[in-house]
Design a protein around this motif. Structure first.
Motif, PDB file in Angstrom:
ATOM      1  N   MET A 118     -57.202  -0.876  -8.949  1.00 13.98           N
ATOM      2  CA  MET A 118     -57.022  -0.732  -9.812  1.00 13.98           C
ATOM      3  C   MET A 118     -57.927  -0.717 -10.544  1.00 13.98           C
ATOM      4  O   MET A 118     -57.244  -0.904 -12.209  1.00 13.98           O
ATOM      5  CB  MET A 118     -56.505  -2.701  -9.342  1.00 13.98           C
ATOM      6  CG  MET A 118     -54.891  -2.798  -8.129  1.00 13.98           C
ATOM      7  SD  MET A 118     -54.819  -4.661  -9.060  1.00 13.98           S
ATOM      8  CE  MET A 118     -52.912  -3.549 -10.079  1.00 13.98           C
ATOM      9  N   LEU A 119     -59.436  -1.301 -10.164  1.00  8.93           N
ATOM     10  CA  LEU A 119     -60.680  -1.661 -10.761  1.00  8.93           C
ATOM     11  C   LEU A 119     -60.659   0.696 -11.228  1.00  8.93           C
ATOM     12  O   LEU A 119     -61.154   0.682 -12.568  1.00  8.93           O
ATOM     13  CB  LEU A 119     -61.598  -1.383 -10.024  1.00  8.93           C
ATOM     14  CG  LEU A 119     -61.797  -2.862 -10.525  1.00  8.93           C
ATOM     15  CD1 LEU A 119     -63.325  -2.958  -9.172  1.00  8.93           C
ATOM     16  CD2 LEU A 119     -61.919  -2.964 -11.095  1.00  8.93           C
ATOM     17  N   SER A 120     -59.628   1.854 -10.900  1.00 12.71           N
ATOM     18  CA  SER A 120     -59.792   3.068 -11.069  1.00 12.71           C
ATOM     19  C   SER A 120     -59.189   2.863 -12.363  1.00 12.71           C
ATOM     20  O   SER A 120     -59.121   4.299 -12.676  1.00 12.71           O
ATOM     21  CB  SER A 120     -59.575   3.659  -9.832  1.00 12.71           C
ATOM     22  OG  SER A 120     -58.351   4.037  -9.651  1.00 12.71           O
ATOM     23  N   TRP A 121     -58.553   2.063 -12.610  1.00 13.35           N
ATOM     24  CA  TRP A 121     -57.873   2.449 -13.728  1.00 13.35           C
ATOM     25  C   TRP A 121     -58.612   1.846 -14.605  1.00 13.35           C
ATOM     26  O   TRP A 121     -57.896   1.648 -15.839  1.00 13.35           O
ATOM     27  CB  TRP A 121     -56.282   1.593 -14.004  1.00 13.35           C
ATOM     28  CG  TRP A 121     -55.799   2.727 -13.733  1.00 13.35           C
ATOM     29  CD1 TRP A 121     -55.290   2.240 -11.661  1.00 13.35           C
ATOM     30  CD2 TRP A 121     -54.505   3.432 -13.837  1.00 13.35           C
ATOM     31  NE1 TRP A 121     -53.553   3.725 -11.585  1.00 13.35           N
ATOM     32  CE2 TRP A 121     -53.709   4.388 -12.419  1.00 13.35           C
ATOM     33  CE3 TRP A 121     -54.605   4.389 -14.468  1.00 13.35           C
ATOM     34  CZ2 TRP A 121     -52.830   5.075 -12.760  1.00 13.35           C
ATOM     35  CZ3 TRP A 121     -53.756   5.566 -14.765  1.00 13.35           C
ATOM     36  CH2 TRP A 121     -52.901   5.819 -13.910  1.00 13.35           C
TER      37      TRP A 121
END
Lengths: 343, 343
Positions: A118-121
């Motif tokens: 999710m953090l990669s978004w």
DNA sequence: CTGAAAGCGCTAACAA
DNA sequence: TTGTTAGCGCTTTCAG
């Protein structure tokens, strides 16, 4: 009707179709800056005819802003979490923000994976259940540079902000209420989930309070999987067969409590005269049982709303930069199963 | 421990820290192409020390590939949908794909908004509940250029693929089972939800089948909001007070059915001798009631799995390009409330 | 096996 | 009010 396009439409297509520059098209579509009504109309028409849908990927990359909020919860099967989500959505629905949900199945490594994903978004904020995370997950949260709200539980240290209840205190309160009614022989039933820290803390708070009064839990039983209602029934039978002297049963959630209640009523056992009962959660679902189970509200909706508000207000002018630590107070409801009748 | 970085880390940071070109760093982080073990190690170490999290926004823009699947459902409060999600996740968990959930609250305009929002992230596929959509939504789905699976319902035309059950048939089957047991005076209770097309279709299938046998529903009652269990109780009381001759009650969902069951048992009414009962959904939640409610399984898990498989397999070599139309057969379970005792 | 260049589709910042 | 330019951070492609 146009044929199905092979290539998704771009701003340029709208620009060409309307004879307006890409930049102005972009402005119209985002309601930004001043655009003459004539141009606006042309653009809107072209976009509608073509069926243009903007590309947020490109937009977010260019603007360095992402309207996503990562929400990480252990499960969707436990009604508690959908309710928290409802609270979150109530707040976010009135903003451009959009919740994205990840499910961890109560597994720390999966939580870590999901969080990374999710953090990669590059979301604008994170709402995550619980205070216990792997070191790596905690590091990611710390370094993400976005507001992080840990929810449900406030017994421990948070990375940034937190909103929840003290499960320790909740357990202790229930113990107090039970003792106050004169019950002395207490059994406990719960899930076999070493990783459900909130259930564990409730249990600890519960037993610790009893211990102060010199009372000890006399029997306990754990389950996993299956229908909670049916399990509540089974466990209750097992336990009462084994420990017929018990006069109170504390369940770690309302569903198994309800199963127990139904079993006791079936058996013609006097509730709460002979045996008292209590659960946890205040599951609205269960209103309508023959007797109202004593329980404690976990403030699910409020937690979701408060967490979403923190994310929403982050970076707004006038908003404090300090992390928030919000501890809500669960309401105890005695229902019909925790009022000992005068003998 | 490093301080909280103001600027999120980029590939370039990892590249500089490891002395390897951005391109090769990218390859390592994606396990693509051949990279020497020495370089790989350097890169991985640098990435881990820095705590680098890739930026999927940039990645997706560059690669024109997005590992997101849009899932659009009416509600999270109805356990049916979380279960479908569970099925979807079971399949997607073993792929790089990631479900993103949007909730419509049964509102067509909200569905349209949510769909637009999700399509703007250019997902790899869409799974959406129901076959009824606004014209605009249908147009978006048609033009998105990605696989679309409409789920839950197969009574109607789909845009692309569909997976579900026929609610018309489900209603008719239940009617058949009820008549077969000799019940003749039938009441119906359900939600007051004009936009719940599946409930409507079940009801239509039900009444149409009865009509063929010359039977008509003798009373009906609708509710909205509140605890389903409690509502089931109330409505059942209301209806039986009003129409004491009824010998069967058909509920549009298991929760209200359970409420009705508890009420009847409270009243000492003979179930299923005097009054038979049936619900819909096969909610596992309810196993453990004093009597097992007759119901019909909606194949929630299977629907989720099958839909996810269609998305997963789309564009794989060897996979058919044809849209899939999958109609599952709900299992009727008579439980203890639909077997008329011999008089 | 590794690197350099080009550009994905959009928006910030500035110029006209 | 509108247009131009220069990237956002990554991956594709092609060259070494």
């Amino acid at each position: 009707m146009t044929d199905r396009p092979q290539r998704p439409l771009t701003l340029r297509d709208v620009s060409e179709a309307s004879g307006v520059s890409e930049m102005t098209v972009s402005r119209v579509l985002r309601n930004r800056g001043d655009v003459s009504d004539a141009t606006r109309k042309k653009v809107l028409e072209a976009a509608a005819t073509l069926g243009y849908v903007p590309n947020q990927i490109a937009g977010s990359l260019a603007s360095q802003r992402v309207n996503l909020v990562a929400v990480i919860i252990p499960s969707l099967g436990n009604m508690v979490f959908p309710e928290v989500l409802t609270g979150i959505n109530q707040i976010l629905d009135e903003t451009p923000l959009q919740a994205v949900v990840g499910v961890t199945d109560y597994l720390p490594e999966k939580e870590e994976r999901v969080l990374y994903e999710m953090l990669s978004w590059r979301p604008s904020g994170v709402i995550i259940a619980g205070l216990e995370h792997t070191d790596a997950a905690r590091a990611m949260l710390t370094n993400a540079g976005i507001p992080v709200v840990e929810i449900m539980d406030t017994d421990g240290r948070c990375v940034d902000s937190m909103v929840g209840i003290s499960h320790r205190r909740a357990g202790a309160e229930m113990a107090r209420a039970i003792l106050k009614q004169g019950y002395q022989h207490i059994g406990f039933m719960g899930t076999k989930m070493p990783l459900d820290h909130r259930a564990r803390k409730r249990f600890e708070g519960f037993t610790e309070h009893l211990a102060k009064a010199g009372v000890e839990i006399e029997d306990r039983e754990f389950y996993s999987g299956g229908s909670a209602l049916a399990k509540g029934r089974e466990m209750t039978k097992t336990m009462l067969d084994r420990s017929p002297d018990l006069d109170f049963l504390y369940y770690s959630n309302d569903m198994i409590g309800a199963g127990g209640l139904l079993y006791l009523l079936d058996q013609g056992i006097d509730v709460p005269g002979q045996v008292g009962l209590a659960g946890f959660n205040g599951v609205e679902l269960l209103q309508g049982l023959p007797r109202q189970l004593a329980t404690m509200d976990a403030c699910r909706l409020e937690i979701g709303r408060a967490a979403a508000e923190i994310i929403r207000d982050h970076g707004q002018e006038g908003a404090s930069v300090e992390p928030h630590k919000i501890t809500l107070t669960p309401k105890l409801s005695l229902g019909d199963t925790l009022r000992r009748r005068r003998v």
